[in-house]
Design an enzyme around this catalytic site. Structure first.
Site, PDB file in Angstrom:
ATOM      1  N   ASP A   2      -5.847  -3.848  -4.461  1.00  0.00           N
ATOM      2  CA  ASP A   2      -4.530  -4.020  -5.084  1.00  0.00           C
ATOM      3  C   ASP A   2      -3.562  -4.688  -4.108  1.00  0.00           C
ATOM      4  O   ASP A   2      -3.132  -4.076  -3.132  1.00  0.00           O
ATOM      5  CB  ASP A   2      -3.984  -2.648  -5.503  1.00  0.00           C
ATOM      6  CG  ASP A   2      -2.622  -2.764  -6.167  1.00  0.00           C
ATOM      7  OD1 ASP A   2      -2.578  -2.838  -7.403  1.00  0.00           O
ATOM      8  OD2 ASP A   2      -1.604  -2.809  -5.443  1.00  0.00           O
TER       9      ASP A   2
ATOM     10  N   TYR B 255       3.643  -8.826  -0.898  1.00  0.00           N
ATOM     11  CA  TYR B 255       3.037  -8.205   0.302  1.00  0.00           C
ATOM     12  C   TYR B 255       2.717  -9.254   1.377  1.00  0.00           C
ATOM     13  O   TYR B 255       2.503  -8.906   2.532  1.00  0.00           O
ATOM     14  CB  TYR B 255       1.745  -7.445  -0.028  1.00  0.00           C
ATOM     15  CG  TYR B 255       1.853  -6.322  -1.042  1.00  0.00           C
ATOM     16  CD1 TYR B 255       3.085  -5.854  -1.496  1.00  0.00           C
ATOM     17  CD2 TYR B 255       0.705  -5.712  -1.550  1.00  0.00           C
ATOM     18  CE1 TYR B 255       3.158  -4.842  -2.430  1.00  0.00           C
ATOM     19  CE2 TYR B 255       0.778  -4.686  -2.485  1.00  0.00           C
ATOM     20  CZ  TYR B 255       2.004  -4.270  -2.929  1.00  0.00           C
ATOM     21  OH  TYR B 255       2.074  -3.265  -3.860  1.00  0.00           O
TER      22      TYR B 255
ATOM     23  N   LYS C 169       0.461  -9.168  -8.277  1.00  0.00           N
ATOM     24  CA  LYS C 169       1.667  -8.890  -9.072  1.00  0.00           C
ATOM     25  C   LYS C 169       2.658 -10.050  -9.010  1.00  0.00           C
ATOM     26  O   LYS C 169       2.777 -10.712  -7.979  1.00  0.00           O
ATOM     27  CB  LYS C 169       2.339  -7.602  -8.566  1.00  0.00           C
ATOM     28  CG  LYS C 169       1.351  -6.452  -8.403  1.00  0.00           C
ATOM     29  CD  LYS C 169       1.981  -5.148  -7.984  1.00  0.00           C
ATOM     30  CE  LYS C 169       0.908  -4.126  -7.630  1.00  0.00           C
ATOM     31  NZ  LYS C 169       0.458  -4.190  -6.212  1.00  0.00           N
TER      32      LYS C 169
ATOM     33  N   HIS D 163       5.852  -6.874 -11.457  1.00  0.00           N
ATOM     34  CA  HIS D 163       6.028  -5.915 -10.362  1.00  0.00           C
ATOM     35  C   HIS D 163       7.159  -4.898 -10.595  1.00  0.00           C
ATOM     36  O   HIS D 163       7.023  -3.727 -10.304  1.00  0.00           O
ATOM     37  CB  HIS D 163       6.242  -6.673  -9.038  1.00  0.00           C
ATOM     38  CG  HIS D 163       5.777  -5.935  -7.838  1.00  0.00           C
ATOM     39  ND1 HIS D 163       5.289  -6.556  -6.711  1.00  0.00           N
ATOM     40  CD2 HIS D 163       5.712  -4.606  -7.568  1.00  0.00           C
ATOM     41  CE1 HIS D 163       4.958  -5.648  -5.813  1.00  0.00           C
ATOM     42  NE2 HIS D 163       5.214  -4.452  -6.306  1.00  0.00           N
TER      43      HIS D 163
ATOM     44  N   ASN E  78       6.199  -0.007 -12.320  1.00  0.00           N
ATOM     45  CA  ASN E  78       7.546   0.567 -12.195  1.00  0.00           C
ATOM     46  C   ASN E  78       8.328   0.511 -13.504  1.00  0.00           C
ATOM     47  O   ASN E  78       9.551   0.346 -13.491  1.00  0.00           O
ATOM     48  CB  ASN E  78       8.319  -0.145 -11.076  1.00  0.00           C
ATOM     49  CG  ASN E  78       7.576  -0.052  -9.760  1.00  0.00           C
ATOM     50  OD1 ASN E  78       7.323   1.052  -9.280  1.00  0.00           O
ATOM     51  ND2 ASN E  78       7.181  -1.164  -9.195  1.00  0.00           N
TER      52      ASN E  78
ATOM     53  N   PRO F 172       0.074   7.047  -3.268  1.00  0.00           N
ATOM     54  CA  PRO F 172      -0.468   8.342  -3.692  1.00  0.00           C
ATOM     55  C   PRO F 172      -0.414   9.393  -2.579  1.00  0.00           C
ATOM     56  O   PRO F 172      -0.369  10.592  -2.858  1.00  0.00           O
ATOM     57  CB  PRO F 172      -1.928   8.026  -4.077  1.00  0.00           C
ATOM     58  CG  PRO F 172      -2.257   6.790  -3.314  1.00  0.00           C
ATOM     59  CD  PRO F 172      -0.978   6.006  -3.253  1.00  0.00           C
TER      60      PRO F 172
ATOM     61  N   GLY G 158       2.019   9.516  -0.437  1.00  0.00           N
ATOM     62  CA  GLY G 158       3.424   9.679  -0.070  1.00  0.00           C
ATOM     63  C   GLY G 158       3.933   8.570   0.827  1.00  0.00           C
ATOM     64  O   GLY G 158       5.014   8.682   1.403  1.00  0.00           O
TER      65      GLY G 158
ATOM     66  N   LYS H 256      -3.408   3.384   0.544  1.00  0.00           N
ATOM     67  CA  LYS H 256      -3.401   2.309   1.543  1.00  0.00           C
ATOM     68  C   LYS H 256      -3.895   2.872   2.870  1.00  0.00           C
ATOM     69  O   LYS H 256      -3.494   3.956   3.287  1.00  0.00           O
ATOM     70  CB  LYS H 256      -1.976   1.786   1.712  1.00  0.00           C
ATOM     71  CG  LYS H 256      -1.802   0.754   2.826  1.00  0.00           C
ATOM     72  CD  LYS H 256      -1.254   1.360   4.101  1.00  0.00           C
ATOM     73  CE  LYS H 256      -1.254   0.378   5.265  1.00  0.00           C
ATOM     74  NZ  LYS H 256      -0.823   1.022   6.533  1.00  0.00           N
TER      75      LYS H 256
ATOM     76  N   ILE I 245     -10.155   4.777   5.510  1.00  0.00           N
ATOM     77  CA  ILE I 245     -10.523   3.999   4.308  1.00  0.00           C
ATOM     78  C   ILE I 245     -11.778   4.612   3.695  1.00  0.00           C
ATOM     79  O   ILE I 245     -11.850   4.861   2.484  1.00  0.00           O
ATOM     80  CB  ILE I 245     -10.769   2.508   4.680  1.00  0.00           C
ATOM     81  CG1 ILE I 245      -9.441   1.827   5.003  1.00  0.00           C
ATOM     82  CG2 ILE I 245     -11.508   1.766   3.561  1.00  0.00           C
ATOM     83  CD1 ILE I 245      -9.555   0.420   5.553  1.00  0.00           C
TER      84      ILE I 245
ATOM     85  N   ASN J 159     -11.291   8.162   2.184  1.00  0.00           N
ATOM     86  CA  ASN J 159     -10.470   8.222   0.965  1.00  0.00           C
ATOM     87  C   ASN J 159     -11.272   8.027  -0.328  1.00  0.00           C
ATOM     88  O   ASN J 159     -10.761   8.294  -1.410  1.00  0.00           O
ATOM     89  CB  ASN J 159      -9.320   7.211   1.038  1.00  0.00           C
ATOM     90  CG  ASN J 159      -8.239   7.643   2.021  1.00  0.00           C
ATOM     91  OD1 ASN J 159      -8.197   8.797   2.447  1.00  0.00           O
ATOM     92  ND2 ASN J 159      -7.371   6.731   2.405  1.00  0.00           N
TER      93      ASN J 159
HETATM   94  P1  A2P Z   1      -3.029   4.092   7.946  1.00  0.00           P
HETATM   95  O1  A2P Z   1      -2.974   2.737   7.296  1.00  0.00           O
HETATM   96  O2  A2P Z   1      -2.758   4.027   9.406  1.00  0.00           O
HETATM   97  O3  A2P Z   1      -4.291   4.846   7.591  1.00  0.00           O
HETATM   98  P2  A2P Z   1       0.095   5.603   0.670  1.00  0.00           P
HETATM   99  O4  A2P Z   1      -1.248   5.186   0.212  1.00  0.00           O
HETATM  100  O5  A2P Z   1       0.629   6.795   0.017  1.00  0.00           O
HETATM  101  O6  A2P Z   1       1.061   4.456   0.687  1.00  0.00           O
HETATM  102  O7  A2P Z   1      -0.021   6.124   2.158  1.00  0.00           O
HETATM  103  C1  A2P Z   1      -0.385   5.313   3.150  1.00  0.00           C
HETATM  104  C2  A2P Z   1      -0.104   6.004   4.461  1.00  0.00           C
HETATM  105  O8  A2P Z   1      -1.002   7.095   4.687  1.00  0.00           O
HETATM  106  C3  A2P Z   1      -0.328   5.017   5.534  1.00  0.00           C
HETATM  107  O9  A2P Z   1       0.632   5.238   6.533  1.00  0.00           O
HETATM  108  C4  A2P Z   1      -1.733   5.297   6.016  1.00  0.00           C
HETATM  109  O10 A2P Z   1      -1.818   4.969   7.361  1.00  0.00           O
HETATM  110  C5  A2P Z   1      -1.860   6.798   5.785  1.00  0.00           C
HETATM  111  N1  A2P Z   1      -3.204   7.252   5.370  1.00  0.00           N
HETATM  112  C6  A2P Z   1      -4.079   6.654   4.545  1.00  0.00           C
HETATM  113  N2  A2P Z   1      -5.183   7.409   4.380  1.00  0.00           N
HETATM  114  C7  A2P Z   1      -5.000   8.525   5.102  1.00  0.00           C
HETATM  115  C8  A2P Z   1      -5.759   9.693   5.343  1.00  0.00           C
HETATM  116  N3  A2P Z   1      -6.956   9.848   4.795  1.00  0.00           N
HETATM  117  N4  A2P Z   1      -5.241  10.642   6.163  1.00  0.00           N
HETATM  118  C9  A2P Z   1      -4.032  10.471   6.740  1.00  0.00           C
HETATM  119  N5  A2P Z   1      -3.249   9.411   6.540  1.00  0.00           N
HETATM  120  C10 A2P Z   1      -3.721   8.428   5.749  1.00  0.00           C
END
Ligand code: A2P
Length: 272
Positions: free
Chosen positions: A44, A49, A74, A107, A136, A185, A187, A228, A235, A238
């Protein structure tokens, strides 16, 4: 990667890699490469971006066939305001180095979004886009769009995480057969949801992290999360969420964390 069916019959992988705030170049290219290696088939991005080119390059470099990857971008606000929707879309295609996108979203609900929707419909009918949607959009924006639309949006991508679960809007969309995707997702990077005690406590029962609990919670409420990360291990972890189930009580406890606290702008009052 598990998939779900959208209202037009197209299948979408139930988790996508978000690349908002992933830097153009190596950082985004690596993130996409690692994601594809770990089994993601859904990326995505967005014009704003600034990393479409890097996403496109990583997809090309992978040995995965383009048709096996679900790619979203988007349409940016200024391109709606200036009436340059088609030009913006073609620019995105060029940067992404592809001849179609799987999903194209408006967007933000800026003035002129119904005219923009007509262009998305045209591109959809000419098969340059497989799925069209919005991002949104609140109930009021959706009903305004409905009045002008020939094709109903198949997706609404909105802010949703345990501190702002946005459940009412999600329920509304799902009743209308609009699939919901969750941005930020976890935060985003301005909150500390990941260290929430309850989420960690729930995770411990299944030997999972709080991030994995949040991602699983989304899947169980039929929401497509777009976490993200630019970190290889995060990655990978997740998407390690298909080997456990949250109970109804777990789901309820997570729902109760809602504090109506957005991390992003309010779609009824934004200034960009
Ligand atoms: P990073 O890119 O350094 O992993 P969101 O998806 O809510 O926007 O959140 C992204 C934020 O959460 C980023 O700062 C990302 O940092 C961090 N993040 C992504 N996956 C994890 C995870 N499994 N545990 C902790 N932080 C994570």
């Amino acid at each position: 990667m598990h998939k779900m069916k959208l209202s037009n019959g197209i299948e979408i992988p139930v988790i996508g890699l978000g690349v908002y705030q992933s830097e153009f170049g190596e950082q985004t290219e690596n993130a996409v490469e690692w994601a594809l290696e770990s089994g993601y088939r859904h990326i995505d991005t967005a014009k704003i971006y600034g990393n479409e080119q890097s996403v496109g390059s990583a997809i090309l470099k992978s040995n995965i066939s383009r048709k096996d990857i679900f790619l979203t971008t988007k349409l940016w606000n200024n391109d709606i305001r200036s009436g340059k929707m088609k030009e913006a879309f073609n620019e995105s295609l060029e940067k992404l180095q592809t001849d179609y996108v799987d999903l194209y979203l408006i967007h933000w609900p800026v003035q002129g979004f119904t005219e923009a929707w007509k262009v998305l419909e045209e591109l959809y009918f000419s098969k340059k886009i497989k799925v069209i949607g919005v991002s949104n959009f609140h109930q009021n924006h959706l009903s305004e769009l409905d009045k002008a639309a020939t094709v109903k949006p198949m997706i609404n991508q909105i802010e949703s995480h345990p501190m702002f679960n946005n459940q009412e809007l999600i329920d509304y969309c799902q009743e209308q057969k609009i699939t919901v995707q969750a941005w930020s997702p976890l935060g985003g990077n301005g909150t500390n949801i990941i260290s929430n005690e309850i989420l960690n406590e729930i995770g411990k029962k299944y030997n999972k992290s709080s991030a994995q609990v949040i991602i699983r919670w989304n899947l169980q409420r039929n929401v497509i999360p777009l976490p993200k990360s630019v970190n290889k291990n995060r990655i990978k972890s997740n998407i390690e969420v298909f080997d456990f189930n949250l109970t109804d009580e777990d789901m309820m406890r997570i729902n109760e964390l809602n504090e109506f606290k957005r991390v992003g702008p309010n779609p009824d009052d934004f200034k960009f």
